[in-house]
Enzyme design. Sequence first.
Site, short mmCIF file in Angstrom:
data_model
loop_
_atom_site.label_atom_id
_atom_site.label_comp_id
_atom_site.label_asym_id
_atom_site.label_seq_id
_atom_site.Cartn_x
_atom_site.Cartn_y
_atom_site.Cartn_z
CG ASP A 170 48.56 -15.75 -18.81
OD1 ASP A 170 47.78 -16.54 -18.26
OD2 ASP A 170 48.63 -15.63 -20.05
CB SER A 191 43.17 -17.41 -24.44
OG SER A 191 42.95 -18.22 -23.32
CG HIS A 203 44.83 -15.41 -19.59
ND1 HIS A 203 45.65 -16.06 -20.48
CD2 HIS A 203 43.56 -15.71 -19.97
CE1 HIS A 203 44.91 -16.73 -21.35
NE2 HIS A 203 43.64 -16.54 -21.06
#
Length: 416
Positions: A356, A200, A386
Amino acid sequence: MHTGIAILLSVFAAFFAAFCLLVVAPVYLELRNLNIPPGVANPGKLHMIHCVYVGISVVGQILGRLGLCHQINFIRWCRCCIMARKKPVSSGLHIKDLSFSGIPVRVYEPTTASGEKKRGLVYFHGGGWMFGCIDDYDEVCQYISLESDTIVLSVGYRLAPEHRYPAHLDDCEVVTRHFLSIAETDFGVDPRRVAVGGDSAGANLAAALCQRLSKTPDCHLPSPCAQVLIYPALQMADFHLPSYQQNHSVPILFRGRAVFYFLQYLNGNTSVIQQILEGKHVPIELKLRFKKWLDLDNLPPQFRKGARSPQVIPSHDSDVYHIIKQGLDPEISPLLAEDDVLRLAPSTFILTCEFDVLRDDGILFRKRLKDAGVEVTWEHLSDGFHGIISFFNQGWLTFQSSQKGMDSIVRYIRTL
């Protein structure tokens, strides 16, 4: 005496009921906007996790308004309690906490004897540039280190809102350069076999760092041999890509929160979130320039399904652009780097998840790198969301796909 106790109990009960109402009402309203598609892994579990996260945020907000503690600190503490439970160190690993130029790091060293120098991985955790810590990712780093026979260095870089760009990236650069300089002498690591990676926001930092290092090479140090990017956040020019449309309200990262985290990293001005979501933050000439990289036709057909073409906005809000202008720089949006910079990128691993909002960032980056002649390995979790990797080996919080994702990461690192 009994009357006084009864009054106190009544007051406490009323206060507790009011507090619960203050928590339950916002959580309920948030859950009304929730959308968990049927293909998501363990939808019931994900729904419960989202409820907990929203509840923590709401309680933190209430405590902040009461002046009892800062909301961000409360959320960080709760995340740590959930994700960073102390467990026995895996046999076959030696773990130690160090500091590189004042930046905390944790080193995971496999104890197995080897006739050759080991490989290394410098890992930057996720958390929207605001959350996450070394402890949160202990299980992830232990597994990678043990299963791939790699020395892993987990970095505790500075976080927003206390620190803004480029503090996070600067910390990652300092640690990486320092590790490369001592890898062989202090850890028996071949500095030419050191990769950087993260998930991320941490993947954003890894990609931006590789670009920064390629533009400012050190003749005494090798560049990272690879970048491992786990559902990376790679651009803040277009929040209307198909993955943002299809997964706008899928936990644990909503479309609006993605913008919020980018702004917290950039400068903390979150008053322009709506204008950014509407696409009013990018001048038309820049949109035309970015179109060749962000166009829907660059995505495989299966990821464009049901997506609408973005509304053409003939003008932009110059005040908003002035606020976010730096966010379009490749150090914050690595996907927007020029071709001559991408050609210098190392071998790359990209993991994406179907459900995501950041899915298309990773897929578009894969195409740009491949077009630039860079070797790319791509793993896609068809039922992933995610943040799924951060739930790896977390007891009842574990998702089956997190194991699949971790194993694909390990397989790639073994090839370095």
